[in-house]
Design an enzyme around this catalytic site. Sequence first.
Site, short mmCIF file in Angstrom:
data_model
loop_
_atom_site.label_atom_id
_atom_site.label_comp_id
_atom_site.label_asym_id
_atom_site.label_seq_id
_atom_site.Cartn_x
_atom_site.Cartn_y
_atom_site.Cartn_z
N ASP A 132 -68.99 -44.32 -72.64
CA ASP A 132 -68.42 -44.66 -73.94
C ASP A 132 -68.63 -43.56 -74.97
OD1 ASP A 132 -67.84 -47.00 -72.69
OD2 ASP A 132 -69.27 -48.24 -73.81
N ARG A 163 -78.04 -32.61 -50.88
CA ARG A 163 -77.34 -33.86 -51.16
C ARG A 163 -75.82 -33.74 -51.11
NH1 ARG A 163 -80.66 -36.28 -56.41
NH2 ARG A 163 -82.59 -36.84 -55.32
N GLU A 197 -78.97 -38.53 -70.34
CA GLU A 197 -77.87 -38.26 -69.43
C GLU A 197 -76.53 -38.08 -70.14
OE1 GLU A 197 -76.28 -40.05 -65.15
OE2 GLU A 197 -77.88 -41.06 -66.26
N SER A 237 -84.51 -35.49 -64.68
CA SER A 237 -84.00 -36.33 -65.76
C SER A 237 -85.10 -36.59 -66.79
CB SER A 237 -83.49 -37.65 -65.20
OG SER A 237 -84.47 -38.26 -64.39
N LEU A 238 -86.36 -36.55 -66.39
CA LEU A 238 -87.45 -36.72 -67.34
C LEU A 238 -87.46 -35.60 -68.37
CD1 LEU A 238 -90.33 -37.82 -64.92
CD2 LEU A 238 -89.00 -39.25 -66.47
#
Length: 371
Positions: free
Chosen positions: A68, A130, A215, A231-232
């Site tokens: 959003d 990955r 994020e 991400s930390l």
Amino acid sequence: VKTKENIEICEYMTMVDLIEKDNVCGGIIIMDTENNVYPVYAEHVVLACGGLGGLYQNSTNFPHISGDALGIALKHQIQLEHMDYIQIHPTTLYSQKPGRRFLISESVRGEGALLLDKNGQRFTDELQPRDKVSQAIFAQMEKEGSDCVWEDMRPLGKDVILSHFPNIYQQCLEEGYDPCKEPVPVVPAQHYFMGGIKVDLGSRTSMKRLYACGETSCNGVHGKNRLASNSLLESLVFARRAADDILFGTKTEFRCTQMDIRQYEDREQILSPNTNWAISAKRRCRRSTVRANGWISALPSAMRCPPNACGANTISPAGANVRNTASRPVPTAAARTRSARDCSAGSAIRNPTWSTCATCWRASSPRRGSC
């Protein structure tokens, strides 16, 4: 946070717009579950809205995390970066239930688990990065016409499974599979969004008094293929940097007359422009794609360039004049299924990252014009 007397938590609220004038942010517009709209004025605004996993059929994110903030940022011409940097995790537990997918850690494959096709045959090297494993799984699913492949944990032995991966074992049992006795179905799923609203080392966006962290932001710490737990860094460190800049940085004055909130009275009209690109992308991505340009291809064509020489789509560069001849946006439910915006005027705006039709953006904003 709940122990702080100077912090008010407003639950079940939807951010529908920014309060902005002359590229200076003065707050946000929020809407409650009863469609009541409120302006919230603030000296500084921090966007921490998560990624875009809700666009995908399979994601480790919650379904309501659907980008959003990115839609609102596009509307206000806030600079975005690396929108194609989307990480796909190769092995999540396949399920037909709605909601987020449960991640089966790559450490399971590191311990010796195998990936099998529908005939029980190995088809790839499980220890690749990955993205490579995800591509191999996706290719196998396409080849078989299946919705998943199979991960065999039995080579680890029951003791290792129960001692090292008790949570994974329990989740598999709840889904009806015993990993000690049989392979379990796995599918690639969107996992993390490395791109987003471009910020600097102080978490500042291209709009003054507006910050982004976590994020939803793109601060350059991940590159194209995020390493585990980074991400930390993006969340904690850059949240602190935003707080430091708010306290000690240069102040910018915001001058704006009283907001006319009547333009936000129609929930359908105000939410659709911010999310129609997301809905179109979700419908066109029938499963979690691992193709490098898969998400870009799902964007409205006004937001992307034509395929380049190698056949991959690229984000519109600065100054590109993109003309889109697809269907016209209208404030109806049918418009949300369309994947592009009509630009009969052919005019283009210029900003650091994106180039699209200025007339179309006016037509899709709360101050509706015509295209």
